[in-house]
Design an enzyme around this catalytic site. Structure first.
Site, PDB file in Angstrom:
ATOM      1  N   ASP A 326       0.865  -1.172   0.000  1.00 45.49           N
ATOM      2  CA  ASP A 326       0.000   0.000   0.000  1.00 45.49           C
ATOM      3  C   ASP A 326       0.911   1.234   0.000  1.00 45.49           C
ATOM      4  OD1 ASP A 326      -2.389   1.625   0.428  1.00 45.49           O
ATOM      5  OD2 ASP A 326      -1.614   1.875   2.464  1.00 45.49           O
ATOM      6  N   ASP A 519      -1.754  -0.727   6.176  1.00 50.52           N
ATOM      7  CA  ASP A 519      -1.874  -0.058   7.469  1.00 50.52           C
ATOM      8  C   ASP A 519      -2.793  -0.802   8.431  1.00 50.52           C
ATOM      9  OD1 ASP A 519      -4.425   0.460   6.603  1.00 50.52           O
ATOM     10  OD2 ASP A 519      -4.117   2.597   6.291  1.00 50.52           O
ATOM     11  N   ASP A 523      -6.762  -1.796   4.503  1.00 52.88           N
ATOM     12  CA  ASP A 523      -6.141  -2.835   3.691  1.00 52.88           C
ATOM     13  C   ASP A 523      -6.461  -4.238   4.209  1.00 52.88           C
ATOM     14  OD1 ASP A 523      -4.691  -1.095   1.903  1.00 52.88           O
ATOM     15  OD2 ASP A 523      -3.408  -0.617   3.600  1.00 52.88           O
TER      16      ASP A 523
END
Length: 626
Positions: A326, A519, A523
């Site tokens: 991410d 995080d 996600d």
């Protein structure tokens, strides 16, 4: 009660072992002085020194065999039979020496395994026990605290549970939560975590979670599970062990008969060689080839604030072929900053108005704007401003007959900042315009700061030939620009959180075993889909819930550290497996060639077990790179 009984049994076993060792020494002396008593001293040594391995081994075999309704022997049974066989042929001294070395090695195995999981065991001892109620000063069990209660924590005391500071300022050591060695300054309104240490002034804390829901309680649950969740290699060895022991027991009469009729050994010689075969083929080293190394690796990571949910996850991480990252909060810090400023006709008074407009909004860009200009604008220039906001239209204010607006470039055409705006956006930056009376008079560019360790970590994984992919909701232009700065070749942009799991699934189809770094909140679907989900935790219980691995302090380089340790544990485990198998083959050949005896076999056998354990402890050592 259970722990007390366990400690008592350990003390008793140690005492009996020492008495047995003394008895062995008396047996050696009696060979010179009073030979008739020699057998008694050696036999006493066998039963006292071997009490905790022989009898426990027999009892465990009986228990598991009754439970499984089939013979389920363990390694200790092989050694018990070897000692019994030695006694039956009159080799009392060798029987005693066999048991002394085997039992002594067993003590060292327990010590080594305890050292391997020292950090994990240490965490388990840090559970808070009592809390002081602020209103009454009485001490109560932590488990009895309710949300909303106020507790008091003096200097030097452990904070019992998660909460918010309502009174007092202090420094708090949070190493138990995030692995960070330096204490953090805490003020009223700041969050604190159970098990951390108050190192400054007295604090009054409002409880926000019952103990079972605290971050530390969840960490303990992960730690406890990690000690029982074995890697696939360790699980296979556990499954094979009783079958292997059964095979050895079945081969004993075959080996004896081959010795008598095939190798022309005497019955006594063949029985002696069968006992040596029993010792040499015992898979002690193989049994401890994986678990201590795995526990050492998990312990080393826990010491650095990296939690991993079991040996199987550590083994999976060693074998990854691709990682999805991410962007925000992972590759970048998640904190926007002003990177470029272009002002055409903006006076100090105008800038002060724009500043006040942004100060009254909560958008991340506004916070970055205020942070950047807060020291540039005199307090005397600031004034009251009434702000209105419209979705997609930015921020508006009117002072007298003059209108002010802060908005995105797409709202305006034919501005003198057009080329500069395109250049900034191509570099992955976000741009806003400062507008006065519908005329663009300034342009501000913002960028999400890169995590300081990002490039080094990505370089490490590229050197390991692991495919890297950035998965982000950013627009294509911004995503490509950032990926180029980082050296990532593969980018998936404009991806919604719910779609990230599909991207991870595609990575698994293309590359095999895949890790995902995020995080831990938006996600979550992708983290669960990956073979190893890695959350940048920053002490959040959400991250601990959804991920297989949690980087408690958000330091990205610790992902590289975790991979190095996972690879190291994998290498050590295979070294141990091949070495232990080679020793078994070597002892078998030496026995067939009539070179070895009971003493040399047990020394080589137990020596190989200790070498495997010492080799496993290498996983505790931190890699130099990180």
């Amino acid at each position: 009660m259970h722990e007390h009984t366990h400690e008592h049994n350990e003390q008793r076993a140690t005492l009996l072992y020492l008495i047995g060792l003394i008895s062995f020494g008396l047996g050696l002396i009696s060979q010179l002085i009073f030979t008739q008593a020699t057998w008694f001293f050696f036999l006493t040594s066998v039963f006292l020194s071997g009490y905790h391995v022989i009898f426990e081994g027999i009892l465990e075999t009986v228990y598991h065999s009754l439970h499984e309704k089939q013979l389920v022997p363990n390694i200790h049974l092989l050694m018990a039979l070897a000692a019994l066989g030695s006694i039956l042929i009159g080799q009392f001294e060798e029987a005693a020496l066999l048991i002394l070395i085997f039992a002594g090695a067993h003590f060292l195995e327990e010590y080594t395994e305890a050292k391997s999981q020292k950090e994990l065991t240490h965490l388990l001892t840090l559970k808070p026990q009592k809390a002081r109620i602020f209103a009454t000063g009485t001490l109560v069990d932590v488990d009895l605290l309710s949300v909303g209660e106020q507790i008091e924590v003096f200097s030097g005391e452990q904070i019992p549970t998660d909460g918010l500071i309502v009174r007092g300022e202090s420094s708090v050591q949070e190493a138990n939560i995030n692995g960070e060695s330096l204490p953090k300054d805490k003020f009223p309104g700041d969050e604190v975590f159970g098990s951390t240490l108050n190192q400054g002034n007295t604090l009054v804390i409002e409880v926000t979670k019952i103990y079972s829901e605290t971050v530390f309680a969840k960490i303990l649950q992960v730690v406890e599970n990690s000690q029982t969740s074995l890697s696939k290699k360790a699980s296979r060895i556990k499954q094979i062990e009783p079958k292997y022991v059964n095979l050895i027991l079945a081969l004993l009469p075959v080996f004896f008969l081959v010795g008598v009729f095939g190798l022309d050994w005497t019955v006594r010689e063949s029985l002696y060689r069968t006992i040596v075969f029993l010792i040499g083929s015992s898979p002690c080293a193989l049994a401890v080839s994986v678990i201590p190394a795995t526990l050492a690796g998990i312990s080393a990571l826990a010491k650095k604030g990296v939690l991993i949910k079991g040996g199987d996850r550590l083994a999976d991480f060693a074998e990854i072929k691709a990682i999805g990252f991410d962007k925000t909060g992972t590759l970048t810090s998640g904190t926007l900053r002003v990177s470029d400023v272009e002002l055409a006709a903006v006076s100090m008074d105008d800038l002060a108005i724009f500043y006040e407009m942004e100060r009254q909004t909560t958008h991340p860009l506004a916070r970055a704007f205020v942070h950047h200009f807060k020291n540039s604008i005199p307090k005397s220039a600031r004034k009251e401003v009434q702000v209105t906001q419209q979705v997609g239209q930015g921020v508006h204010a009117t002072i007298g007959n003059t209108s002010y607006q802060i908005g995105k470039p797409s709202l305006f055409v034919a501005t003198p900042f057009h080329e500069q705006t395109n250049a900034w956006r191509a570099a992955g930056k976000t741009v806003v315009y400062l507008v006065k009376n519908k005329e663009v008079i300034g342009s501000i560019a913002f960028e999400d700061e890169l995590n300081p360790q990002t490039k080094e970590v990505l370089r490490y994984f590229k050197d390991q030939h692991i495919h890297l992919q950035m998965i982000t909701g950013d627009a294509q232009l911004t995503a490509v620009a950032i990926s180029q700065r980082l050296g990532i070749d593969d980018v998936q942009s404009e991806v919604l959180p719910a779609q990230k799991a599909d991207v991870v699934s595609n990575l698994k189809q293309s590359f095999g075993r895949v890790a995902m770094v995020g995080d831990g909140i938006n996600d979550a679907p992708a983290l669960v889909t990956a073979d190893v989900g890695i959350a940048m935790g920053e002490g959040t219980d959400v991250a601990i819930e959804v991920a297989d691995m949690v980087i408690m302090d958000n330091q990205l380089e610790k992902i590289g550290l975790a991979h190095q340790i996972a690879r190291k544990v994998d290498r050590i485990s295979w070294q141990n497996i091949w070495f232990s198998m080679a020793i078994v083959v070597l002892l078998l050949l030496l026995n067939l060639l009539e070179i070895s005896n009971i003493t040399s076999s047990v020394i080589m056998h137990e020596g190989s077990t200790l070498l495997v354990l010492v080799n496993s402890l290498r996983a505790l050592k931190q890699p130099k790179k990180w």
